[in-house]
Design a protein around this motif. Structure first.
Motif, PDB file in Angstrom:
ATOM      1  N   TYR A  52       0.837  -1.190   0.000  1.00 60.81           N
ATOM      2  CA  TYR A  52       0.000   0.000   0.000  1.00 60.81           C
ATOM      3  C   TYR A  52       0.879   1.250   0.000  1.00 60.81           C
ATOM      4  N   VAL A  53       0.442   2.257  -0.745  1.00 58.31           N
ATOM      5  CA  VAL A  53       1.059   3.579  -0.680  1.00 58.31           C
ATOM      6  C   VAL A  53       0.059   4.517  -0.025  1.00 58.31           C
ATOM      7  N   ILE A  60       0.800  11.359  -6.566  1.00 63.81           N
ATOM      8  CA  ILE A  60       1.462  10.156  -6.063  1.00 63.81           C
ATOM      9  C   ILE A  60       0.501   8.985  -6.062  1.00 63.81           C
ATOM     10  N   LEU A  61      -0.749   9.210  -5.653  1.00 65.61           N
ATOM     11  CA  LEU A  61      -1.740   8.146  -5.625  1.00 65.61           C
ATOM     12  C   LEU A  61      -2.024   7.610  -7.023  1.00 65.61           C
ATOM     13  N   GLU A  65      -1.086   3.769  -7.977  1.00 67.48           N
ATOM     14  CA  GLU A  65      -2.182   2.815  -8.109  1.00 67.48           C
ATOM     15  C   GLU A  65      -2.052   1.928  -9.337  1.00 67.48           C
ATOM     16  N   LYS A  66      -1.117   2.253 -10.198  1.00 70.13           N
ATOM     17  CA  LYS A  66      -0.869   1.402 -11.360  1.00 70.13           C
ATOM     18  C   LYS A  66      -0.294   0.052 -10.930  1.00 70.13           C
ATOM     19  N   ARG A  67       0.391   0.048  -9.764  1.00 70.47           N
ATOM     20  CA  ARG A  67       1.048  -1.190  -9.333  1.00 70.47           C
ATOM     21  C   ARG A  67       0.754  -1.586  -7.888  1.00 70.47           C
ATOM     22  N   THR A  68       0.271  -0.664  -7.079  1.00 75.94           N
ATOM     23  CA  THR A  68      -0.007  -0.967  -5.676  1.00 75.94           C
ATOM     24  C   THR A  68      -1.420  -0.540  -5.313  1.00 75.94           C
ATOM     25  N   SER A  69      -1.835  -0.927  -4.135  1.00 76.35           N
ATOM     26  CA  SER A  69      -3.066  -0.361  -3.579  1.00 76.35           C
ATOM     27  C   SER A  69      -2.705   0.992  -2.974  1.00 76.35           C
ATOM     28  N   VAL A  70      -3.663   1.896  -2.918  1.00 78.70           N
ATOM     29  CA  VAL A  70      -3.376   3.236  -2.406  1.00 78.70           C
ATOM     30  C   VAL A  70      -4.395   3.637  -1.356  1.00 78.70           C
ATOM     31  N   ILE A  71      -3.941   4.515  -0.458  1.00 76.76           N
ATOM     32  CA  ILE A  71      -4.791   5.054   0.599  1.00 76.76           C
ATOM     33  C   ILE A  71      -4.623   6.559   0.618  1.00 76.76           C
ATOM     34  N   GLU A  72      -5.721   7.279   0.438  1.00 82.20           N
ATOM     35  CA  GLU A  72      -5.655   8.738   0.506  1.00 82.20           C
ATOM     36  C   GLU A  72      -5.582   9.157   1.973  1.00 82.20           C
ATOM     37  N   ARG A  73      -4.517   9.860   2.295  1.00 80.86           N
ATOM     38  CA  ARG A  73      -4.270  10.256   3.677  1.00 80.86           C
ATOM     39  C   ARG A  73      -4.792  11.669   3.922  1.00 80.86           C
ATOM     40  N   PRO A  74      -5.492  11.895   5.034  1.00 79.22           N
ATOM     41  CA  PRO A  74      -6.014  13.229   5.344  1.00 79.22           C
ATOM     42  C   PRO A  74      -4.894  14.248   5.518  1.00 79.22           C
ATOM     43  N   GLU A  75      -5.200  15.490   5.206  1.00 82.07           N
ATOM     44  CA  GLU A  75      -4.217  16.564   5.323  1.00 82.07           C
ATOM     45  C   GLU A  75      -3.726  16.735   6.760  1.00 82.07           C
ATOM     46  N   LYS A  76      -4.607  16.462   7.729  1.00 84.41           N
ATOM     47  CA  LYS A  76      -4.245  16.694   9.126  1.00 84.41           C
ATOM     48  C   LYS A  76      -3.131  15.778   9.614  1.00 84.41           C
TER      49      LYS A  76
END
Length: 235
Positions: A52-53, A60-61, A65-76
């Motif tokens: 996961y990224v 970056i996401l 996501e072309k090769r990994t799973s992704v997680i959108e991280r909150p700005e905080k």
């Protein structure tokens, strides 16, 4: 394949902001981006089940996501004051809330993209070490250039105070114990250990010593120049 009968999740934290190098994690190095070195290493490791990224950057996401799973991280939890603990907690809550893990324990291997010379072979070797010594947590270290036993603090009166026994400041370095620092390349632990410790378990974790070259941490343009020079020598 499961490691010690438990799944291993690779977590690559890659926020957008950076003071030393603008857009550091997506800085172009030869034919790829800086983050790609870590993605390649994680995907090539035989012990990591899922990569996961985690990022606050749409670029970056989309790239990852072309090769990994992704997680959108909150700005905080993506600013200069945010900690790696925040990132892992967010990752864990994401997995649980999306029912991507059961209540069973699992491993997290935390791989910062600023350690581009930490290869898949090095990661695999770290897992071999954990198996050999029957340990469930590991931290990568590099030997210090300067011994902390000769270090001082300065008190409120401007007076020097030795951090350790004063006699050690007069000792020959050769007679002092070698010391190490975390190089930021590899942190591996069970999520149950992380939760219990309320952070990364470091004390009593297996020490995985890396050399100075593979411990290169990208923080400045000079570091990037050093990386390019090393890659040129090994190509």
């Amino acid at each position: 394949m499961p490691f010690n009968n438990k799944k291993v999740f690779g977590l690559i934290p890659a926020r957008a902001g950076s003071k030393g190098v603008l857009g550091k994690n997506t800085y172009p190095i030869n034919s790829k981006l800086l983050i790609d070195f870590t993605i390649d290493a994680a995907l090539g490791c035989s012990n990591i089940d899922h990569v996961y990224v985690s990022s606050d950057s749409i670029d970056i996401l989309k790239h990852s996501e072309k090769r990994t799973s992704v997680i959108e991280r909150p700005e905080k939890i993506s600013n200069d004051n945010s900690s790696a603990i925040d990132v892992v907690n967010h990752f864990y809550n994401f997995l649980v809330s999306n029912k991507l893990v059961s209540i069973e324990d699992f491993y997290v291997i935390y791989l910062q993209p600023t350690s581009p010379l930490r290869s898949k072979e090095i990661i695999d070797k770290s897992f071999e070490f954990m198996t050999k010594f029957n340990k469930s947590s590991l931290i990568s270290l590099v030997e210090n250039d300067y011994t902390p036993f000769k270090s001082f603090s300065v008190d409120e009166y401007g007076l020097a105070q030795s951090l350790f026994d004063e006699s050690l400041t007069n000792e020959c370095r050769q007679n002092l114990l070698p010391t190490y620092r975390a190089n930021g390349a590899i942190y591996t632990f069970l999520i149950s250990q992380f939760i219990k410790n309320k952070g990364f378990p470091s004390n009593d974790s297996l020490a995985f010593i890396m050399d100075k070259e593979t411990s290169l941490d990208i923080d400045t343009i000079k570091d990037i120049e050093d990386l390019k020079a090393i890659l040129a020598e090994t190509s």
